[in-house]
Design an enzyme around this catalytic site. Structure first.
Site, PDB file in Angstrom:
ATOM      1  N   ARG A 108      -6.096 -13.706  -9.422  1.00  0.00           N
ATOM      2  CA  ARG A 108      -4.693 -13.384  -9.144  1.00  0.00           C
ATOM      3  C   ARG A 108      -4.399 -11.921  -9.444  1.00  0.00           C
ATOM      4  O   ARG A 108      -3.357 -11.418  -9.041  1.00  0.00           O
ATOM      5  CB  ARG A 108      -3.771 -14.255 -10.011  1.00  0.00           C
ATOM      6  CG  ARG A 108      -3.754 -15.711  -9.614  1.00  0.00           C
ATOM      7  CD  ARG A 108      -2.856 -16.496 -10.546  1.00  0.00           C
ATOM      8  NE  ARG A 108      -1.437 -16.240 -10.309  1.00  0.00           N
ATOM      9  CZ  ARG A 108      -0.692 -16.916  -9.452  1.00  0.00           C
ATOM     10  NH1 ARG A 108      -1.218 -17.875  -8.753  1.00  0.00           N
ATOM     11  NH2 ARG A 108       0.585 -16.640  -9.291  1.00  0.00           N
ATOM     12  N   CYS A 118       1.460 -13.108 -12.045  1.00  0.00           N
ATOM     13  CA  CYS A 118       1.007 -13.579 -13.356  1.00  0.00           C
ATOM     14  C   CYS A 118       0.362 -14.963 -13.270  1.00  0.00           C
ATOM     15  O   CYS A 118       0.663 -15.750 -12.380  1.00  0.00           O
ATOM     16  CB  CYS A 118       2.187 -13.665 -14.295  1.00  0.00           C
ATOM     17  SG  CYS A 118       3.116 -12.137 -14.398  1.00  0.00           S
ATOM     18  N   LYS A 177      -4.634  -4.883  12.952  1.00  0.00           N
ATOM     19  CA  LYS A 177      -5.112  -6.174  12.442  1.00  0.00           C
ATOM     20  C   LYS A 177      -6.174  -6.739  13.387  1.00  0.00           C
ATOM     21  O   LYS A 177      -7.207  -7.228  12.950  1.00  0.00           O
ATOM     22  CB  LYS A 177      -3.965  -7.190  12.309  1.00  0.00           C
ATOM     23  CG  LYS A 177      -2.983  -6.918  11.205  1.00  0.00           C
ATOM     24  CD  LYS A 177      -3.503  -7.123   9.805  1.00  0.00           C
ATOM     25  CE  LYS A 177      -4.131  -5.900   9.209  1.00  0.00           C
ATOM     26  NZ  LYS A 177      -3.285  -4.890   8.648  1.00  0.00           N
ATOM     27  N   GLU A 207      -9.567  -4.580  13.192  1.00  0.00           N
ATOM     28  CA  GLU A 207     -10.381  -4.679  11.970  1.00  0.00           C
ATOM     29  C   GLU A 207     -10.889  -6.104  11.732  1.00  0.00           C
ATOM     30  O   GLU A 207     -11.954  -6.287  11.155  1.00  0.00           O
ATOM     31  CB  GLU A 207      -9.647  -4.119  10.745  1.00  0.00           C
ATOM     32  CG  GLU A 207      -8.475  -4.896  10.260  1.00  0.00           C
ATOM     33  CD  GLU A 207      -7.760  -4.233   9.077  1.00  0.00           C
ATOM     34  OE1 GLU A 207      -8.407  -3.564   8.263  1.00  0.00           O
ATOM     35  OE2 GLU A 207      -6.533  -4.417   8.971  1.00  0.00           O
ATOM     36  N   GLY A 262       7.377 -14.475 -12.772  1.00  0.00           N
ATOM     37  CA  GLY A 262       8.566 -14.368 -11.932  1.00  0.00           C
ATOM     38  C   GLY A 262       9.413 -13.195 -12.370  1.00  0.00           C
ATOM     39  O   GLY A 262       8.937 -12.310 -13.079  1.00  0.00           O
ATOM     40  N   TRP A 296       0.774  -9.518 -14.529  1.00  0.00           N
ATOM     41  CA  TRP A 296       0.758  -8.529 -13.449  1.00  0.00           C
ATOM     42  C   TRP A 296       2.082  -7.802 -13.598  1.00  0.00           C
ATOM     43  O   TRP A 296       3.142  -8.337 -13.288  1.00  0.00           O
ATOM     44  CB  TRP A 296       0.642  -9.256 -12.117  1.00  0.00           C
ATOM     45  CG  TRP A 296       0.788  -8.399 -10.908  1.00  0.00           C
ATOM     46  CD1 TRP A 296       1.950  -8.012 -10.296  1.00  0.00           C
ATOM     47  CD2 TRP A 296      -0.258  -7.829 -10.134  1.00  0.00           C
ATOM     48  NE1 TRP A 296       1.683  -7.231  -9.204  1.00  0.00           N
ATOM     49  CE2 TRP A 296       0.348  -7.108  -9.079  1.00  0.00           C
ATOM     50  CE3 TRP A 296      -1.653  -7.852 -10.234  1.00  0.00           C
ATOM     51  CZ2 TRP A 296      -0.393  -6.419  -8.129  1.00  0.00           C
ATOM     52  CZ3 TRP A 296      -2.373  -7.168  -9.278  1.00  0.00           C
ATOM     53  CH2 TRP A 296      -1.757  -6.465  -8.244  1.00  0.00           C
TER      54      TRP A 296
HETATM   55  C1  AGP Z   1      -5.253  -2.268   6.595  1.00  0.00           C
HETATM   56  O1  AGP Z   1      -5.455  -3.587   6.877  1.00  0.00           O
HETATM   57  C2  AGP Z   1      -6.302  -1.607   5.778  1.00  0.00           C
HETATM   58  N1  AGP Z   1      -6.693  -2.311   4.637  1.00  0.00           N
HETATM   59  C3  AGP Z   1      -6.039  -0.131   5.523  1.00  0.00           C
HETATM   60  O2  AGP Z   1      -5.538   0.465   6.688  1.00  0.00           O
HETATM   61  C4  AGP Z   1      -5.084   0.208   4.348  1.00  0.00           C
HETATM   62  O3  AGP Z   1      -3.768  -0.112   4.684  1.00  0.00           O
HETATM   63  C5  AGP Z   1      -5.230   1.706   4.024  1.00  0.00           C
HETATM   64  O4  AGP Z   1      -6.552   1.960   3.614  1.00  0.00           O
HETATM   65  C6  AGP Z   1      -4.256   2.168   2.982  1.00  0.00           C
HETATM   66  O5  AGP Z   1      -4.435   1.503   1.773  1.00  0.00           O
HETATM   67  P1  AGP Z   1      -3.368   1.651   0.618  1.00  0.00           P
HETATM   68  O6  AGP Z   1      -2.090   1.046   1.105  1.00  0.00           O
HETATM   69  O7  AGP Z   1      -3.958   0.929  -0.552  1.00  0.00           O
HETATM   70  O8  AGP Z   1      -3.188   3.112   0.353  1.00  0.00           O
END
Ligand code: AGP
Length: 613
Positions: free
Chosen positions: A27, A2, A490, A493, A104, A77
């Site tokens: 946010r 929020c 990680k 990508e 919170g 949120w």
């Molecule tokens: C991970 O860094 C990616 N952004 C990707 O693998 C992501 O986790 C996947 O597309 C699933 O997304 P979601 O959790 O919104 O379903």
């Protein structure tokens, strides 16, 4: 999460509030609202139109009083209660004079609400936050001024909050307080401001101050005074802010990714807050599935994609170990095309940060079509997946902007492990004392993540040395394997380098042929039970010329014999290690990507949410 804004002493109060709420859009929010205060009158408008909420609110405020000098505003949120106008802030007390906004989670809201209702209070929403308005109302009726009324209210509630309250009977006052959730104060001649983040009041306030935990501030046009929860005066620390708007939205970070990595302790705390009843039972307010159904579960199938799939893999180990249920994990895009078997007692858990990933939604649909009960684990309240599932558990990570998922992973693991503990309670597969110890251990992970983040410099040095490498293998055993998969994802990508995650024991069955000088092997070695085996796997790759980076616990003094670089983490319960260990791998990928000049928030070819098959 929020957003909060407040102003007192302004001649254009509504403009200040709406501009601030627009600036807090990054946010993420699903509804918005404002309250304006004039002597004897509190005027409120709210709107729930998703990302259009502030625009809708602006329209709804067409008849706002032009002479109000005090106001508060909020972007919500959703965590407790659907994202509907009735649950949007500000919340009013029974008299309609007190208005409260809150960011919170009030952990004991159910018990407090019950007591307030028994004393005759009428609640208009299903939020945890509304209890604060009624608590302030009671203290005001008992003769306390607004400052003392807020202090008295905070003595009753547990949890996390940044809160602000106004009262038509003190029309030129806002009282705000903080525990855990962020809050700052700003001043300019004749005007005082408060906000959850600097951008909301940038360009308006000229001096900024930090509000710390358990501090309460009374703002008036002439400035502010601050006290602790006991009422003793304190001084707020002045902040040196010379940010432009873009920097401010990133909280002073260079990019959203580093901001989101840094937010992981707070995201974990929010996800785990309010999850245990007084009798020790783990509880999910939002679950919509009763205990009898969970007791009847005979088999669990998890479906998910990408990072969420890796979190699901971790959950398999926890559910099998603690709840003694057999668990399968499926890549969502594969599930519906393999004629899956859904027997009586099959519980399908569909894990998705966004709740909009088409593969995961389709897998959940297929499971329901075949008769399974489906629980969604999602970060977005009322996402498509959450709506379609029979039940839902929300991770409360706040908005994740960066394409690479970080805080989503740790909060998904936390939420799924919490569910594993609930299943263990219901199936009596663990003694109550073990569940209690594990629950407390899970709550302590946030601090271990914070301690790990504090070691960023050591990771940066390793990344700088290895930035030229092109091939990486990430190895792990047990839950170190999904951690390795996530670390590799990680790195690939964010850096576009070749990275593969492997179970360490599988290396000899083929991939060892690829190990040669120049290849980097990153190994998760934090599980004491599998430590010796990991070290012998590392000796094998080192003998073939690989450069070895080990993620190891602080007390591990044998790993240096086989590792060229060691990334240290605090030791934790083995099933919690993915949430801690992944942090150094996120930082490693982040630092390498920065050194290579990559766009860390928007890697090439990728979308944040994948809505096509
Ligand atoms: C991970 O860094 C990616 N952004 C990707 O693998 C992501 O986790 C996947 O597309 C699933 O997304 P979601 O959790 O919104 O379903």
């Amino acid at each position: 999460m929020c957003g909060i804004i407040g102003v007192v002493g302004a001649s254009d109060t509504l403009d200040v509030l709406l501009e601030g709420l627009e600036r807090l859009e990054y946010r993420g929010y699903d509804s918005a609202g404002v309250a304006l205060v004039r002597p004897g009158e509190t005027w409120r408008r709210r709107a729930a139109a998703g990302v259009e909420s502030v625009a809708a609110l602006r329209v709804a405020c067409a008849d706002a009083p032009g002479d109000a000098r005090t106001g508060i505003g909020h972007t919500r949120w959703a965590t407790h209660g659907a994202p509907e106008a009735v649950n949007a802030h500000p919340h009013l007390d029974c008299t309609g004079r007190v208005a409260v906004i809150h960011n919170g989670i009030i952990e004991n809201h159910a018990a407090v609400r019950e007591e307030l209702e028994a004393r005759g209070h009428h609640f208009a929403s299903v939020t945890d936050s509304e209890v604060l308005a009624h608590l302030v109302e009671e203290s005001r009726a008992a003769g306390l001024d607004l400052l003392d009324a807020v202090r008295a209210s905070l003595a009753v509630v547990h949890g996390a909050f940044a809160v602000a309250a106004v009262d038509a009977d003190e029309p030129e006052v806002i009282v705000a307080a903080r525990r855990v959730s962020p809050l700052i104060v700003g001043t300019a001649p004749g005007v005082s401001y408060l906000a959850s983040d600097v951008p909301a009041i940038l360009g308006r306030a000229t001096t900024f101050y930090a509000v710390n935990d358990d501090e309460v501030v009374r703002l008036g046009p002439e400035g502010f005074r601050a006290v602790d929860l006991e009422g003793s005066p304190i001084r707020l620390r002045q902040l040196a802010i010379d940010w432009d708007l873009e920097t401010a939205e990133k909280g002073g970070h260079d990019d959203f990714l580093s901001k989101e990595i840094a937010e992981q302790p707070e995201a974990l705390r929010a996800t785990l807050a309010d999850r245990r009843r007084r009798d020790g039972a783990i509880t999910f307010d939002e679950l919509r599935i009763d205990d009898d159904e969970l007791v009847a579960v005979r088999r669990v199938v998890l479906v998910a994609a990408g990072t969420s799939h890796h979190a699901a893999l971790v959950a398999k180990y926890a559910i099998e170990r603690w709840a003694r249920l057999s668990v399968e994990v499926d890549i969502a895009s594969e599930y519906r095309y393999r004629d899956p078997i859904v027997e009586i007692g099959t519980l399908v858990i569909a894990v998705s940060q966004s709740g909009e990933t088409i593969d995961t939604i389709q897998a959940a649909r297929e499971a329901r079509r075949r008769g399974a009960r489906v629980v969604a684990v999602s970060n977005i309240v009322d996402s498509s997946l959450a709506r379609e599932a029979d039940a839902v558990i929300y991770t409360r990570a706040g908005l994740e902007v960066s394409v690479a998922s970080t805080k989503a992973f740790v909060t998904q693991v936390a939420a799924l492990e919490l569910l594993a503990l609930r299943l263990a309670q219901l199936r009596a597969t663990l003694p109550a004392s073990d569940v209690e110890a594990l629950f407390l251990g899970l709550r302590a992970v946030a601090d271990q993540v914070a301690a790990t983040l504090a070691r960023h410099d050591a990771v940066r040095d390793v990344a700088a040395t290895l930035a030229g490498a092109r091939d990486f293998f990430f190895l792990g055993r047990h839950v170190g394997f999904p951690t390795a998969l996530e670390g590799a994802l990680k790195l690939k990508e964010l850096t576009y380098r070749h990275a593969e995650g492997y179970p360490a024991g599988e290396l000899k069955h083929g991939p060892l042929a690829l190990i040669e000088p120049g290849v980097v092997v990153v190994a998760v070695t934090t599980d004491p039970a599998l430590h010796a085996k990991m070290l012998s796997n590392l000796a094998e790759v080192k003998a073939r010329g690989a450069t070895v980076v080990a993620v190891a616990t602080d007390d591990d003094d044998s790993v240096e014999a086989v590792a060229d670089f060691v990334l240290r983490v605090p030791a934790t319960e083995p099933l919690f290690t993915p949430m801690v260990d992944i942090v150094v791998l996120q930082l490693f990928a982040y630092d390498t990507a920065r050194l290579l000049g990559r766009n860390v928030d928007r890697p090439r070819n990728l979308a944040k949410t994948v809505t096509v098959e």
